[in-house]
Design a protein around this motif. Structure first.
Motif, PDB file in Angstrom:
ATOM      1  N   MET A   1       6.208  -2.574   2.386  1.00 19.07           N
ATOM      2  CA  MET A   1       6.283  -1.118   2.537  1.00 19.07           C
ATOM      3  C   MET A   1       7.704  -0.602   2.441  1.00 19.07           C
ATOM      4  O   MET A   1       8.649  -1.179   3.650  1.00 19.07           O
ATOM      5  CB  MET A   1       5.708  -0.757   3.483  1.00 19.07           C
ATOM      6  CG  MET A   1       5.424   0.905   3.765  1.00 19.07           C
ATOM      7  SD  MET A   1       4.321   1.648   2.432  1.00 19.07           S
ATOM      8  CE  MET A   1       2.847   0.758   2.700  1.00 19.07           C
ATOM      9  N   PRO A   2       8.269   0.075   1.571  1.00 20.08           N
ATOM     10  CA  PRO A   2       9.560   0.384   1.600  1.00 20.08           C
ATOM     11  C   PRO A   2      10.080   1.245   2.879  1.00 20.08           C
ATOM     12  O   PRO A   2       9.233   2.074   3.452  1.00 20.08           O
ATOM     13  CB  PRO A   2       9.555   1.700   0.537  1.00 20.08           C
ATOM     14  CG  PRO A   2       8.539   1.284  -0.402  1.00 20.08           C
ATOM     15  CD  PRO A   2       7.416   0.864   0.398  1.00 20.08           C
ATOM     16  N   PHE A   3      11.091   0.825   3.226  1.00 20.85           N
ATOM     17  CA  PHE A   3      11.704   1.322   4.592  1.00 20.85           C
ATOM     18  C   PHE A   3      12.023   3.135   4.535  1.00 20.85           C
ATOM     19  O   PHE A   3      11.546   3.727   5.637  1.00 20.85           O
ATOM     20  CB  PHE A   3      13.209   0.767   4.934  1.00 20.85           C
ATOM     21  CG  PHE A   3      13.825   1.314   5.997  1.00 20.85           C
ATOM     22  CD1 PHE A   3      13.189   1.099   7.264  1.00 20.85           C
ATOM     23  CD2 PHE A   3      14.615   2.205   6.140  1.00 20.85           C
ATOM     24  CE1 PHE A   3      13.471   1.515   8.630  1.00 20.85           C
ATOM     25  CE2 PHE A   3      15.290   2.889   7.313  1.00 20.85           C
ATOM     26  CZ  PHE A   3      14.751   2.156   8.523  1.00 20.85           C
ATOM     27  N   ALA A   4      12.079   3.451   3.292  1.00 23.77           N
ATOM     28  CA  ALA A   4      12.171   4.984   3.265  1.00 23.77           C
ATOM     29  C   ALA A   4      10.563   5.716   3.850  1.00 23.77           C
ATOM     30  O   ALA A   4      10.681   6.915   4.117  1.00 23.77           O
ATOM     31  CB  ALA A   4      12.476   5.299   1.749  1.00 23.77           C
ATOM     32  N   VAL A   5       9.723   4.963   3.493  1.00 23.15           N
ATOM     33  CA  VAL A   5       8.075   5.440   3.931  1.00 23.15           C
ATOM     34  C   VAL A   5       8.240   5.855   5.316  1.00 23.15           C
ATOM     35  O   VAL A   5       7.776   6.785   5.879  1.00 23.15           O
ATOM     36  CB  VAL A   5       7.116   4.875   3.416  1.00 23.15           C
ATOM     37  CG1 VAL A   5       5.980   5.167   4.023  1.00 23.15           C
ATOM     38  CG2 VAL A   5       7.030   4.627   1.851  1.00 23.15           C
ATOM     39  N   TYR A   6       8.818   4.951   6.375  1.00 27.34           N
ATOM     40  CA  TYR A   6       8.866   4.886   7.580  1.00 27.34           C
ATOM     41  C   TYR A   6       9.835   5.992   8.057  1.00 27.34           C
ATOM     42  O   TYR A   6       9.671   6.639   8.909  1.00 27.34           O
ATOM     43  CB  TYR A   6       9.313   3.571   8.140  1.00 27.34           C
ATOM     44  CG  TYR A   6       8.421   2.426   7.989  1.00 27.34           C
ATOM     45  CD1 TYR A   6       7.025   2.296   8.620  1.00 27.34           C
ATOM     46  CD2 TYR A   6       8.397   1.489   7.020  1.00 27.34           C
ATOM     47  CE1 TYR A   6       6.190   1.385   8.480  1.00 27.34           C
ATOM     48  CE2 TYR A   6       7.436   0.698   6.750  1.00 27.34           C
ATOM     49  CZ  TYR A   6       6.374   0.415   7.672  1.00 27.34           C
ATOM     50  OH  TYR A   6       5.417  -0.452   7.359  1.00 27.34           O
ATOM     51  N   ALA A   7      10.839   6.259   7.187  1.00 30.05           N
ATOM     52  CA  ALA A   7      11.844   7.419   7.376  1.00 30.05           C
ATOM     53  C   ALA A   7      10.965   8.721   7.396  1.00 30.05           C
ATOM     54  O   ALA A   7      11.087   9.627   8.273  1.00 30.05           O
ATOM     55  CB  ALA A   7      13.049   7.361   6.559  1.00 30.05           C
ATOM     56  N   LEU A   8      10.235   8.819   6.172  1.00 33.87           N
ATOM     57  CA  LEU A   8       9.164   9.981   6.368  1.00 33.87           C
ATOM     58  C   LEU A   8       8.246   9.909   7.431  1.00 33.87           C
ATOM     59  O   LEU A   8       8.334  11.230   8.069  1.00 33.87           O
ATOM     60  CB  LEU A   8       8.500   9.998   5.079  1.00 33.87           C
ATOM     61  CG  LEU A   8       9.342   9.771   3.622  1.00 33.87           C
ATOM     62  CD1 LEU A   8       8.532   9.633   2.513  1.00 33.87           C
ATOM     63  CD2 LEU A   8      10.187  11.125   3.421  1.00 33.87           C
ATOM     64  N   GLY A   9       7.877   8.996   7.799  1.00 28.24           N
ATOM     65  CA  GLY A   9       6.991   9.117   9.102  1.00 28.24           C
ATOM     66  C   GLY A   9       7.686   9.532  10.377  1.00 28.24           C
ATOM     67  O   GLY A   9       7.358  10.276  11.250  1.00 28.24           O
ATOM     68  N   PRO A 122      -0.669   1.341  -6.640  1.00 25.79           N
ATOM     69  CA  PRO A 122      -1.852   1.964  -6.389  1.00 25.79           C
ATOM     70  C   PRO A 122      -2.601   1.218  -5.256  1.00 25.79           C
ATOM     71  O   PRO A 122      -3.337   1.941  -4.504  1.00 25.79           O
ATOM     72  CB  PRO A 122      -2.846   1.673  -7.744  1.00 25.79           C
ATOM     73  CG  PRO A 122      -1.847   1.468  -8.843  1.00 25.79           C
ATOM     74  CD  PRO A 122      -0.486   0.804  -8.133  1.00 25.79           C
ATOM     75  N   GLU A 123      -2.369  -0.161  -4.901  1.00 21.77           N
ATOM     76  CA  GLU A 123      -3.131  -0.818  -3.786  1.00 21.77           C
ATOM     77  C   GLU A 123      -2.689  -0.544  -2.705  1.00 21.77           C
ATOM     78  O   GLU A 123      -3.454  -0.931  -1.668  1.00 21.77           O
ATOM     79  CB  GLU A 123      -3.057  -2.346  -4.390  1.00 21.77           C
ATOM     80  CG  GLU A 123      -1.667  -2.942  -3.925  1.00 21.77           C
ATOM     81  CD  GLU A 123      -0.631  -2.783  -4.984  1.00 21.77           C
ATOM     82  OE1 GLU A 123       0.558  -2.897  -4.557  1.00 21.77           O
ATOM     83  OE2 GLU A 123      -1.017  -2.134  -6.052  1.00 21.77           O
ATOM     84  N   ALA A 124      -1.564   0.257  -2.659  1.00 16.50           N
ATOM     85  CA  ALA A 124      -0.901   0.733  -1.275  1.00 16.50           C
ATOM     86  C   ALA A 124      -0.822   2.142  -0.988  1.00 16.50           C
ATOM     87  O   ALA A 124      -0.069   2.523   0.015  1.00 16.50           O
ATOM     88  CB  ALA A 124       0.413  -0.155  -1.280  1.00 16.50           C
ATOM     89  N   ILE A 260      -8.773   1.246   3.351  1.00 16.30           N
ATOM     90  CA  ILE A 260      -9.449   2.104   2.557  1.00 16.30           C
ATOM     91  C   ILE A 260      -9.502   1.818   1.116  1.00 16.30           C
ATOM     92  O   ILE A 260     -10.487   2.274   0.449  1.00 16.30           O
ATOM     93  CB  ILE A 260      -8.954   3.483   3.003  1.00 16.30           C
ATOM     94  CG1 ILE A 260      -9.907   4.707   2.526  1.00 16.30           C
ATOM     95  CG2 ILE A 260      -7.418   3.842   2.535  1.00 16.30           C
ATOM     96  CD1 ILE A 260     -11.315   4.428   3.086  1.00 16.30           C
ATOM     97  N   ASP A 261      -8.373   1.722   0.596  1.00 17.45           N
ATOM     98  CA  ASP A 261      -8.192   1.256  -0.924  1.00 17.45           C
ATOM     99  C   ASP A 261      -9.041   0.259  -1.238  1.00 17.45           C
ATOM    100  O   ASP A 261      -9.705   0.249  -2.558  1.00 17.45           O
ATOM    101  CB  ASP A 261      -6.865   0.651  -1.070  1.00 17.45           C
ATOM    102  CG  ASP A 261      -5.587   2.058  -1.290  1.00 17.45           C
ATOM    103  OD1 ASP A 261      -5.988   3.115  -1.362  1.00 17.45           O
ATOM    104  OD2 ASP A 261      -4.459   1.728  -0.587  1.00 17.45           O
ATOM    105  N   ALA A 262      -9.778  -0.632  -0.548  1.00 16.37           N
ATOM    106  CA  ALA A 262     -10.643  -1.571  -1.017  1.00 16.37           C
ATOM    107  C   ALA A 262     -12.091  -1.179  -1.169  1.00 16.37           C
ATOM    108  O   ALA A 262     -12.822  -1.325  -2.328  1.00 16.37           O
ATOM    109  CB  ALA A 262     -10.776  -2.743   0.046  1.00 16.37           C
ATOM    110  N   ARG A 263     -12.470  -0.357  -0.180  1.00 20.86           N
ATOM    111  CA  ARG A 263     -13.970   0.320  -0.326  1.00 20.86           C
ATOM    112  C   ARG A 263     -13.753   1.782   0.037  1.00 20.86           C
ATOM    113  O   ARG A 263     -14.343   2.031   1.325  1.00 20.86           O
ATOM    114  CB  ARG A 263     -14.795  -0.498   0.349  1.00 20.86           C
ATOM    115  CG  ARG A 263     -15.041  -2.162  -0.032  1.00 20.86           C
ATOM    116  CD  ARG A 263     -16.101  -2.768   0.750  1.00 20.86           C
ATOM    117  NE  ARG A 263     -17.439  -2.215   0.123  1.00 20.86           N
ATOM    118  CZ  ARG A 263     -18.558  -2.503   0.766  1.00 20.86           C
ATOM    119  NH1 ARG A 263     -18.478  -3.570   1.450  1.00 20.86           N
ATOM    120  NH2 ARG A 263     -19.619  -2.161   0.141  1.00 20.86           N
ATOM    121  N   PRO A 264     -13.348   2.661  -0.642  1.00 21.59           N
ATOM    122  CA  PRO A 264     -12.931   3.903  -0.027  1.00 21.59           C
ATOM    123  C   PRO A 264     -14.222   4.761  -0.088  1.00 21.59           C
ATOM    124  O   PRO A 264     -14.441   5.481   0.986  1.00 21.59           O
ATOM    125  CB  PRO A 264     -12.348   4.664  -1.284  1.00 21.59           C
ATOM    126  CG  PRO A 264     -12.628   3.895  -2.555  1.00 21.59           C
ATOM    127  CD  PRO A 264     -12.750   2.546  -2.138  1.00 21.59           C
TER     128      PRO A 264
END
Length: 392
Positions: A1-9, A122-124, A260-264
């Motif tokens: 997971m890119p570090f930038a995503v955690y900054a958004l969090g 798409p998987e993440a 959730i991406d496996a069996r939405p």
């Protein structure tokens, strides 16, 4: 997971703290600014309304900007209005800062969700969504109690200063990690993006999301009187129960983001059914301390896990609305957050007692199951038609 995503969090954590912290500061604000407690309570309502209206408006306003510029603009405005709020002696100015802060928060949310999803495969995507939404759950666990503690020791203004300060590291990290260039693809015309709202399946999914959040915040808003008047806990237990709900929420978004991406379809359906059963069971057993503690955690986990799954569904169904899909999800989330407490308050005012918001939550989940079932039926009809079998 890119570090930038955690900054958004992290930024969403600061914003979530701001959205919910006033529940523990209303009396102090009212006394300091010489207004009534209901007038101080309007500060929360103003924020919720600003979030609902602001998400699509701010997304449209910034749709041609590079995402880094949009995120920094909204976050800096959000931080600045909290500084103004911490300094002002005027109730009117404070109310205005709550509206402007909500607009900035809504704009940030809408862009942040789209940005997080675009930075992963798409998987993440559901996992990236869960990191951003997780900021709200951590706010429930730590931010809101910390804001209340700060307000108790140094006055309500210190909580506003804290929110502004927590936003600073997020500004720095976003400035360094989010790409500054515009997307290379040709922007989708705004009219075409707005046209996505005409799709019945997307509308039903947004309605389902609003109902789920309505059920969640209908119950959450009245945990204090429920715990003290129905379950029999002392007032000192209330912060612990709220933190437990936030902890369950954090677990829910974390787990949902990974699976959730496996069996939405199966997992979303299971979450909706479990929530309906859980709120009903909570209403029936609210007099038991053991059941209350267990269900506060479980319902928090199910509510935010299912909510994350529904946000992922919005992105799937509005894939050709890359700018506004995040705003659709944000508005639905906050419609539920605004209406749920109102519905619960109506039930209490009607004389049904402090257990009644739980029954309202259960009823809202029955409605959510209906809208989700209608959406699933449309999906199956579409699949049958695609396979050459006439839809029934």
């Amino acid at each position: 997971m890119p570090f930038a995503v955690y900054a958004l969090g992290l930024a969403v954590f600061a914003q979530g703290t701001s959205e919910f912290m006033l529940s523990g500061l209303v009396s102090d604000i009212a006394a300091d600014l010489h207004v009534s407690i209901p007038a101080a309570g309007l500060l929360t309502s103003a924020f919720a309304i600003g979030m609902v209206v602001g998400a699509p408006l701010m997304a449209l306003f910034s749709r041609n900007w590079p995402r880094r510029r949009a995120l920094l603009f909204f976050l800096c405005v959000f931080s600045a209005v909290h500084v103004i709020g911490a300094l002002t002696p005027s109730y009117g100015v404070l109310l205005a800062t709550r509206v402007v802060g909500a607009l900035a928060n809504a704009g940030f949310w809408a862009v942040a969700l789209v940005t997080a999803v675009s930075m992963v495969g798409p998987e993440a995507r559901a996992r990236a969504t869960s990191v951003v939404v997780g900021g709200v759950t951590i706010a429930c666990v730590a931010g809101v109690p910390a804001g209340a503690a700060l307000g108790g020791h140094w006055g309500w203004r210190s909580a506003f200063w804290a929110v502004a300060l927590v936003s600073v590291p997020a500004v720095v990290v976003i400035a360094r990690t989010i790409p500054g260039a515009r997307p290379k693809s040709t922007p989708v015309p705004a009219r075409d993006e707005l046209g996505a709202l005409a799709r019945p399946r997307l509308l039903l999914t947004l309605l389902t999301s609003a109902l789920v959040q309505g059920a969640t915040f209908c119950a959450f808003s009245y945990f204090e009187p429920l715990a003290t008047h129905v379950t029999g806990f002392g007032a000192a237990w209330v912060p612990a129960l709220l933190a437990l709900f936030g902890l369950g929420s954090f677990v829910g978004v974390t787990v949902a983001g990974r699976i959730i991406d496996a069996r939405p379809v199966a997992l979303t359906t299971a979450g909706l059914l479990s929530l309906a059963v859980g709120w009903t069971g909570f209403a029936l057993t609210a007099g038991s301390p053991f059941a209350t503690v267990a269900l506060v955690f479980v319902q928090g986990m199910l509510a935010f896990g299912t909510g994350t799954a529904l946000i992922s569904w919005v992105f799937r169904l509005a894939a050709d609305a890359p700018t506004l899909s995040g705003s659709f999800a944000t508005s639905a989330f906050n419609v539920g957050g605004a209406l749920g407490p109102w519905f619960g308050g109506l039930a209490i005012d009607a004389g049904f007692g402090f257990r009644s918001p739980l029954w309202v939550s259960a009823l809202l989940m029955v409605l959510a199951l209906g809208t989700a079932g209608a959406s699933l039926g449309m999906r199956r009809a579409t699949d049958r038609t695609r396979d050459g079998i006439p839809a029934i």
